[in-house]
Design a protein around this motif. Structure first.
Motif, short mmCIF file in Angstrom:
data_model
loop_
_atom_site.label_atom_id
_atom_site.label_comp_id
_atom_site.label_asym_id
_atom_site.label_seq_id
_atom_site.Cartn_x
_atom_site.Cartn_y
_atom_site.Cartn_z
N ALA A 196 0.84 -1.20 0.00
CA ALA A 196 0.00 0.00 0.00
C ALA A 196 0.87 1.24 0.00
N ASP A 197 0.40 2.29 -0.66
CA ASP A 197 1.13 3.55 -0.72
C ASP A 197 0.62 4.56 0.29
N VAL A 198 -0.66 4.48 0.61
CA VAL A 198 -1.29 5.39 1.57
C VAL A 198 -2.24 4.57 2.43
N VAL A 199 -2.25 4.84 3.73
CA VAL A 199 -3.17 4.17 4.65
C VAL A 199 -3.98 5.24 5.37
N ILE A 200 -5.26 4.99 5.54
CA ILE A 200 -6.10 5.91 6.30
C ILE A 200 -6.77 5.17 7.45
N HIS A 201 -7.17 5.95 8.46
CA HIS A 201 -7.86 5.39 9.62
C HIS A 201 -8.97 6.32 10.07
N SER A 202 -10.03 5.73 10.58
CA SER A 202 -10.94 6.45 11.47
C SER A 202 -10.42 6.19 12.87
N LEU A 203 -9.80 7.20 13.47
CA LEU A 203 -9.29 7.07 14.82
C LEU A 203 -10.42 7.00 15.85
N THR A 204 -11.63 7.30 15.39
CA THR A 204 -12.83 7.23 16.22
C THR A 204 -13.07 5.82 16.74
N LYS A 205 -12.62 4.82 15.99
CA LYS A 205 -12.99 3.44 16.27
C LYS A 205 -12.03 2.80 17.28
N PHE A 206 -11.40 1.69 16.95
CA PHE A 206 -10.61 0.95 17.93
C PHE A 206 -9.48 1.78 18.54
N ILE A 207 -8.86 2.65 17.75
CA ILE A 207 -7.69 3.36 18.26
C ILE A 207 -8.07 4.31 19.38
N GLY A 208 -9.12 5.12 19.18
CA GLY A 208 -9.64 5.92 20.30
C GLY A 208 -10.26 5.00 21.34
N GLY A 209 -11.15 4.14 20.87
CA GLY A 209 -11.59 2.99 21.64
C GLY A 209 -12.65 3.18 22.70
N HIS A 210 -13.08 4.40 22.95
CA HIS A 210 -14.01 4.60 24.06
C HIS A 210 -15.27 5.37 23.66
N GLY A 211 -15.47 5.56 22.36
CA GLY A 211 -16.70 6.18 21.89
C GLY A 211 -16.85 7.62 22.32
N THR A 212 -15.74 8.33 22.51
CA THR A 212 -15.81 9.71 22.99
C THR A 212 -15.31 10.74 21.97
N THR A 213 -14.55 10.31 20.97
CA THR A 213 -13.75 11.27 20.21
C THR A 213 -13.70 10.93 18.73
N LEU A 214 -14.05 11.92 17.89
CA LEU A 214 -13.89 11.76 16.45
C LEU A 214 -12.46 12.09 16.04
N GLY A 215 -11.97 11.38 15.03
CA GLY A 215 -10.64 11.68 14.51
C GLY A 215 -10.33 10.81 13.31
N GLY A 216 -9.42 11.28 12.48
CA GLY A 216 -8.98 10.52 11.32
C GLY A 216 -7.50 10.71 11.10
N CYS A 217 -6.91 9.85 10.27
CA CYS A 217 -5.47 9.93 10.04
C CYS A 217 -5.13 9.43 8.64
N ILE A 218 -4.16 10.08 8.01
CA ILE A 218 -3.60 9.65 6.73
C ILE A 218 -2.13 9.36 6.95
N ILE A 219 -1.67 8.18 6.53
CA ILE A 219 -0.27 7.80 6.67
C ILE A 219 0.34 7.62 5.28
N ASP A 220 1.48 8.24 5.07
CA ASP A 220 2.20 8.16 3.79
C ASP A 220 3.17 6.99 3.85
N GLN A 283 -4.66 8.68 24.56
CA GLN A 283 -4.97 7.84 25.72
C GLN A 283 -5.49 6.48 25.28
N GLY A 284 -6.37 6.49 24.28
CA GLY A 284 -6.88 5.22 23.78
C GLY A 284 -5.80 4.38 23.12
#
Length: 433
Positions: A196-220, A283-284
């Motif tokens: 893969a050349d680019v990876v994206i995440h919804s940090l809202t899900k398992f990485i945040g992990g507690h259902g409190t916080t929206l977030g996203g990430c792009i990895i090069d 924290q998550g």
């Protein structure tokens, strides 16, 4: 560092702060003071690293970005306000009017809607493969294709994508492979190691992990040669007048994708991740490896229970020995599987609705990856805008129930599922009389 250590220490070594804080501080500020006009100009021209205005970057966010890049084995990362923003920026960073992207068909409902109904208004065509196989995707790639997109594990279908095969198709056609790795997280799967050349995440899900916080990430991934494919990607291979003539692919050969996403997409449209949200996601992230063990243990027990219950028509979970996705899961995930189960209770749509409405412990949410166990009925929620034929195309049946299995005691989860299944079958019995 091993991943379990990196989530606690990477990007913020002990004693880095003048206060010698061990937890990453929240830099709750809008801007940062320049040393001089020359210093400000050098930062604005991207000649030196630095913080200036927090729509673009922030020290708290920077630690989260460094850790995500390390976990995914990428060269750099960009955090944004949501997973949808990450997906949108990743696509718009390479595609413009008159171009197309090619995607696997099993997609999160929000991504499908964006691809089917929003991108076309920008003049960007999205072509969905008949299935996720490399052969099906390759048929749709042409001279105007700007990326191949997939989810490493489809949501909610739970199918495991052949990343090596798609990466080969992408290389042969000179386009990047963009992978949404939200469901397995980098602890189970690192798409960059599979091409893969680019990876994206919804940090809202398992990485945040507690259902409190929206977030996203792009990895090069830092591996795509933008200059070698400049004809397709002038935004990387030609000078950008808005940034003093910088040629992103030439000036930033190892992280051009993220640098441009930050400088062009984020700077001009502003889906910025708040530093407090970055702090919460950090924290998550620190407990992610421990939580994933319990998530998976509970999911395996629950999937086995459902597979043996005659009130259940079918179960899809890659951890089951006879599951269709098991061979691909073993190839890419080894001995691990995410804690997402899809199944259909006997009785079709009505039984599924009854089950969904009868659970008492599971929370009725369309989120996933929470510490709490969650249930959703895809056809009436996340994918309700799809026609029956579109639902079939993305792997969703009328009775599809998705469970995101949390951290509760397994006996409590089994009891809740048992009583909800009983009530679902009572509805079917009444309807049949």
């Amino acid at each position: 560092m091993h991943d379990e250590t990196a989530v606690l220490h990477f990007g913020f070594p002990s004693g880095q702060e003048s206060t010698r804080a061990t937890s990453v501080p929240i830099y709750q500020t809008v801007a940062h003071d320049f040393e001089s006009a020359a210093h400000a100009g050098a930062i604005f021209d991207m000649e030196i690293p630095g913080f200036h205005y927090n729509r673009l970057n922030n020290p708290t966010n920077s630690v989260l970005e460094d850790r995500m890049a390390e976990l995914e084995r990428g060269t750099s990362a960009l955090t944004v306000a949501s997973g949808t923003a990450a997906m949108s920026y990743a696509v718009l960073n390479v595609a413009s009017a008159g171009c197309n992207i090619v995607s696997t068909p099993h997609l999160y409902g929000g991504t499908y809607t964006y691809f089917a109904h929003v991108l076309p208004t920008f003049g960007v065509d999205v072509r969905l493969g008949e299935n996720a196989s490399p052969e099906a995707i390759a048929k749709h790639v042409d001279a105007n294709t700007r990326a191949i997109f997939c989810e490493s594990i489809g949501n909610p279908a739970g199918d495991v994508t052949d990343l090596d095969g798609l990466a080969q198709v992408a290389r042969e056609h000179g386009v990047p492979l963009i992978v949404d790795n939200t469901v397995p997280t980098p602890f189970m799967l690192k798409p960059i190691l599979h091409g893969a050349d680019v990876v994206i995440h919804s940090l809202t899900k398992f990485i945040g992990g507690h259902g409190t916080t929206l977030g996203g990430c792009i990895i090069d991934g830092g591996s795509f040669d933008w200059m070698a494919h400049g004809g397709r990607f002038p935004m990387f291979s030609e000078p950008d007048d808005a940034f003093h003539g910088v040629t992103f692919g030439e000036a930033y050969p190892r992280d051009a994708f993220v640098v441009r996403a930050r400088s062009v997409c984020l700077r001009n449209t502003g889906a910025t991740l708040a530093p407090f949200n970055a702090f919460l996601i950090l924290q998550g992230l620190e407990t992610l490896p421990v939580r994933l063990e319990r998530h998976e243990k509970n999911a395996r027990r629950l999937a086995e229970y459902l597979a043996q219950d005659d009130r259940v028509e079918w179960v899809s979970f890659a951890g089951l020995p006879d599951d269709l996705n098991r061979p691909m899961a073993r190839r890419y995930l080894g001995d691990h599987v995410p804690s997402i189960i899809t199944f259909g209770p006997r009785g079709g749509y009505d039984a599924a609705i009854a089950f969904h409405d009868s659970v008492q412990l599971f929370k009725r949410l369309v989120n996933l990856g929470d510490a709490r166990s969650l249930v959703s009925h895809s056809a009436s929620t996340t994918h309700r805008q799809l026609s029956p034929s579109e639902l079939r195309d993305v792997g969703i049946r009328p009775e599809t129930i998705r469970l995101s299995v949390g951290l509760e005691h397994i006996e409590d989860l089994l009891e809740d599922v048992d009583q909800a299944l009983t009530l679902s079958q009572a509805v079917v019995s009444v309807a049949g009389q």
